[in-house]
Design a protein around this motif. Structure first.
Motif, mmCIF file in Angstrom:
data_model
loop_
_atom_site.group_PDB
_atom_site.id
_atom_site.type_symbol
_atom_site.label_atom_id
_atom_site.label_comp_id
_atom_site.label_asym_id
_atom_site.label_seq_id
_atom_site.Cartn_x
_atom_site.Cartn_y
_atom_site.Cartn_z
ATOM 1 N N GLU A 1 -36.357 15.804 -64.508
ATOM 2 C CA GLU A 1 -35.785 16.492 -65.660
ATOM 3 C C GLU A 1 -36.190 17.962 -65.605
ATOM 4 O O GLU A 1 -37.308 18.305 -65.195
ATOM 5 N N GLY A 2 -35.258 18.855 -65.998
ATOM 6 C CA GLY A 2 -35.411 20.279 -65.774
ATOM 7 C C GLY A 2 -36.679 20.892 -66.319
ATOM 8 O O GLY A 2 -37.193 21.863 -65.764
ATOM 9 N N GLU A 3 -37.209 20.370 -67.404
ATOM 10 C CA GLU A 3 -38.422 20.919 -68.005
ATOM 11 C C GLU A 3 -39.682 20.374 -67.346
ATOM 12 O O GLU A 3 -40.795 20.790 -67.664
ATOM 13 N N CYS A 4 -39.499 19.424 -66.417
ATOM 14 C CA CYS A 4 -40.607 18.801 -65.687
ATOM 15 C C CYS A 4 -41.563 18.051 -66.603
ATOM 16 O O CYS A 4 -42.770 17.985 -66.351
ATOM 17 N N HIS A 5 -41.019 17.451 -67.666
ATOM 18 C CA HIS A 5 -41.827 16.606 -68.545
ATOM 19 C C HIS A 5 -41.306 15.170 -68.596
ATOM 20 O O HIS A 5 -41.825 14.356 -69.351
ATOM 21 N N SER A 6 -40.259 14.864 -67.830
ATOM 22 C CA SER A 6 -39.802 13.482 -67.704
ATOM 23 C C SER A 6 -39.082 13.341 -66.372
ATOM 24 O O SER A 6 -38.709 14.331 -65.737
ATOM 25 N N ILE A 7 -38.896 12.078 -65.957
ATOM 26 C CA ILE A 7 -38.341 11.812 -64.629
ATOM 27 C C ILE A 7 -37.633 10.467 -64.647
ATOM 28 O O ILE A 7 -37.948 9.578 -65.454
ATOM 29 N N TRP A 8 -36.626 10.307 -63.761
ATOM 30 C CA TRP A 8 -35.980 9.026 -63.516
ATOM 31 C C TRP A 8 -36.206 8.652 -62.053
ATOM 32 O O TRP A 8 -36.101 9.510 -61.169
ATOM 33 N N VAL A 9 -36.505 7.396 -61.789
ATOM 34 C CA VAL A 9 -36.713 6.946 -60.405
ATOM 35 C C VAL A 9 -36.047 5.587 -60.199
ATOM 36 O O VAL A 9 -35.778 4.851 -61.158
ATOM 37 N N ASN A 10 -35.803 5.265 -58.929
ATOM 38 C CA ASN A 10 -35.235 3.956 -58.636
ATOM 39 C C ASN A 10 -36.352 2.936 -58.393
ATOM 40 O O ASN A 10 -37.556 3.256 -58.447
ATOM 41 N N SER A 11 -35.954 1.706 -58.087
ATOM 42 C CA SER A 11 -36.923 0.606 -57.988
ATOM 43 C C SER A 11 -37.919 0.799 -56.866
ATOM 44 O O SER A 11 -39.079 0.372 -56.973
ATOM 45 N N LYS A 12 -37.504 1.429 -55.772
ATOM 46 C CA LYS A 12 -38.413 1.591 -54.638
ATOM 47 C C LYS A 12 -39.617 2.465 -55.001
ATOM 48 O O LYS A 12 -40.738 2.205 -54.550
ATOM 49 N N ILE A 13 -39.394 3.485 -55.824
ATOM 50 C CA ILE A 13 -40.517 4.319 -56.246
ATOM 51 C C ILE A 13 -41.400 3.563 -57.235
ATOM 52 O O ILE A 13 -42.635 3.658 -57.180
ATOM 53 N N LEU A 14 -40.783 2.794 -58.127
ATOM 54 C CA LEU A 14 -41.580 1.970 -59.042
ATOM 55 C C LEU A 14 -42.472 1.011 -58.265
ATOM 56 O O LEU A 14 -43.659 0.831 -58.592
ATOM 57 N N GLU A 15 -41.911 0.404 -57.241
ATOM 58 C CA GLU A 15 -42.681 -0.536 -56.423
ATOM 59 C C GLU A 15 -43.816 0.169 -55.695
ATOM 60 O O GLU A 15 -44.940 -0.337 -55.628
#
Length: 568
Positions: A139-153
């Motif tokens: 996210e542009g403000e660098c205070h949140s993010i989205w990731v896929n399952s491989k990163i969660l794992e």
């Protein structure tokens, strides 16, 4: 007395209370031994330098920067910036990029949340366009993010993973399942910088040297490093390198460091680690005695803690500490002779800390000596503005932010609160000790680290075509309220002696006074009479730390080509 430097015919803004202006000074063994008029020079022997009326001021103290975190960002590309109209268009653009660039281990994108028009990603959608590799969207403000399952794992994040700070630093869930979206630093930074721990010592040193060169070129002589949330291993690794650079005589800048925790639950371990850091990383130019906490988040993603609900979501945000937890932590810090520094954007974030300080002061009385700093202070409630002075809490602002377009904030703050942001002048006039900072998490082109940018916007509350700032940071409007504009002397004091007081080093830094370190800047032009618009283009002709000149020739972009190693 034989002196190392004798300076005369200068216009010296000392930042000293008893003698704010002078025309001459003497340096011996790295310290000022005399400051005053030229009559007093008769007692000293040595070569005399006539500055021809040039302006002189103390070395600049930047009271809230991030030194360790940007080293990781130096090598962690945030990826391709996406502008779109809704989630599906963003997915299509990312899918197209992935297809055209096969074989990458991790695909990285940068996206401002407003482009999603209120929609949100879930990991299944990201898995569908990137099933065989990792994918992150910052996210542009660098205070949140989205990731896929491989990163969660990879990071062991699952449905049972507890939120570091519920309502503030947390994993977004749907029907009890993590979605791949997460908020605030202690959840996202370990993901963004996970490869940074593998950086070589040479890579870390190169990033630090680039920052040192720039800081020296603009006359920054002292900083407070505000640390890294959620990634203490890398934070510590950079401190090790800073110590080594200092041992090698390559760290002229004094760095006041910290240890970061996310909540009161981490306080016991955090205090233990902070004490270890204090004793382990203790060199001439690196000292650590401060606990740092992200008390809240940001207004843009509604994690900043508010007294009055956000207009659009009717939520309040959350704080890391309650007033009672703050008071208890302050008692422990007081006993250990340690200090507290907090990220406080929203009006309730700073109110809770002020309440906690009040509770601790009532219990400890004159024994209370913790230096407490609330940083950023984007919005404050009327009832709290006078309490910083009353309770002895430092008010730290990042003035180059004080020109953000108010139209953006109206959607979540409403008209009345939008017109009452960044009230630094009111805090100053109340008697609070106000300090200034350039807070940023990446070195980049270093333009927004420029203290003269902070001074300009602090005085004008706008960024125009005359302002030395990236074009995308310019605004044509003046941020209200206009009566919150600061004067140049207030900007200099906040960047010098007030910063020294915040860090507890006012006995030797922050002003040009006898007995203090000879940290000073020489300018060709008089900063006290310079036009405020375009002030950001100022730069010192000479920079001295402990009486040693540390800057050489300057590149047009604002960095130094080289600087002398400082053996002060």
């Amino acid at each position: 007395m034989k002196a190392d430097q004798i300076i005369k015919n200068a216009k010296i803004f000392t930042s000293g209370k008893d003698q704010p202006m002078a025309t001459a000074f003497v340096v011996k063994d790295g310290r000022f031994v005399y400051v005053g008029d030229e009559k007093g020079l008769s007692e000293y022997e040595g070569e005399v330098t006539d500055l021809g009326g040039r302006f002189v001021m103390p070395g600049i103290i930047d009271s809230h920067v991030h030194v360790t975190m940007p080293v990781g960002f130096e090598y962690a590309d945030l990826g391709m910036r996406i502008e779109c109209n809704g989630k599906q268009e963003a997915l299509d653009k990312m899918s197209d990029y992935i297809k055209k660039n096969p074989g990458e281990k991790r695909y990285r994108f940068l996206l401002d949340r407003e482009f999603l028009n209120g929609e949100d990603f879930v990991k299944e959608e990201l898995d569908a366009i990137c099933p065989d590799a990792e994918l992150q969207i910052q996210e542009g403000e660098c205070h949140s993010i989205w990731v896929n399952s491989k990163i969660l794992e990879r990071h062991g994040i699952n449905d049972d993973t507890p939120d570091p700070v519920p309502g503030l630093a947390f994993y977004v869930r749907k029907d009890g399942h993590v979605t791949g979206n997460m908020f605030e630093g202690s959840t996202e930074v370990p993901i963004i910088l996970d490869s940074a721990i593998e950086l070589s010592e040479e890579q870390i040193d190169a990033a630090l040297q680039r920052w040192i060169d720039y800081s020296v070129s603009v006359g920054v002589t002292v900083v407070f490093d505000a640390g890294i949330p959620g990634f203490p291993a890398f934070h510590e690794r950079v401190y090790k390198r800073l110590c080594e650079l200092d041992h090698q005589g390559k760290l002229p800048i004094y760095i006041d460091g910290c240890y970061v925790i996310a909540s009161s639950r981490e306080a016991e371990e955090g205090l233990k680690e902070l004490k270890r850091f204090r004793s382990t990383y203790n060199t001439e130019h690196l000292k650590i005695h401060t606990l740092k906490i992200f008390q809240d988040g940001t207004q843009k993603i509604h994690t900043a803690a508010m007294v009055t609900p956000y207009v659009d979501t009717h939520t309040l945000g959350s704080t890391a500490l309650s007033a009672e937890e703050t008071a208890e932590l302050l008692k422990q810090l007081n006993e250990a002779d340690l200090d507290l520094h907090l990220h406080t954007v929203g009006e309730r974030a700073s109110r809770v800390i002020l309440d906690g300080v009040e509770l601790a002061r009532k219990e400890l009385g004159d024994k209370f000596h913790v230096r407490v700093t609330c940083a950023h202070l984007e919005i404050q409630d009327d009832a709290d503005l006078g309490r910083f002075a009353e309770l002895g809490v430092f008010a730290n602002y990042t003035p180059w932010w004080h020109a953000d377009d108010p139209e953006i904030a109206r959607a979540w703050l409403g008209e009345e609160r939008t017109l009452k942001t960044f009230r630094c002048k009111t805090a100053w006039d109340s008697g609070a000790i106000v300090t200034w900072s350039s807070d940023n998490i990446a070195f980049g082109d270093l333009m927004t680290w420029n203290p003269y940018l902070g001074m300009e916007v602090g005085m004008t509350r706008q960024r125009t075509e005359k302002t030395l700032v990236p074009e995308y940071n310019r605004t044509d409007v003046v941020l209200p309220p206009v009566d919150e504009k600061m004067g140049i002397e207030e900007m200099i004091l906040g960047y010098t002696i007030n910063g020294a007081k915040q860090l507890g080093i006012e006995d030797r830094k922050g002003s040009i006074e006898a007995g203090k370190d000879a940290d000073y800047l020489v300018f060709d032009n008089d900063l006290l009479t310079e036009k405020h618009e375009g002030f950001s283009h100022n730069k010192p002709l000479e920079v001295f730390i402990r009486g040693e000149k540390v800057n050489r020739s300057c590149s047009p972009e604002g960095g130094t080509k080289s600087h002398n190693s400082c053996s002060s």
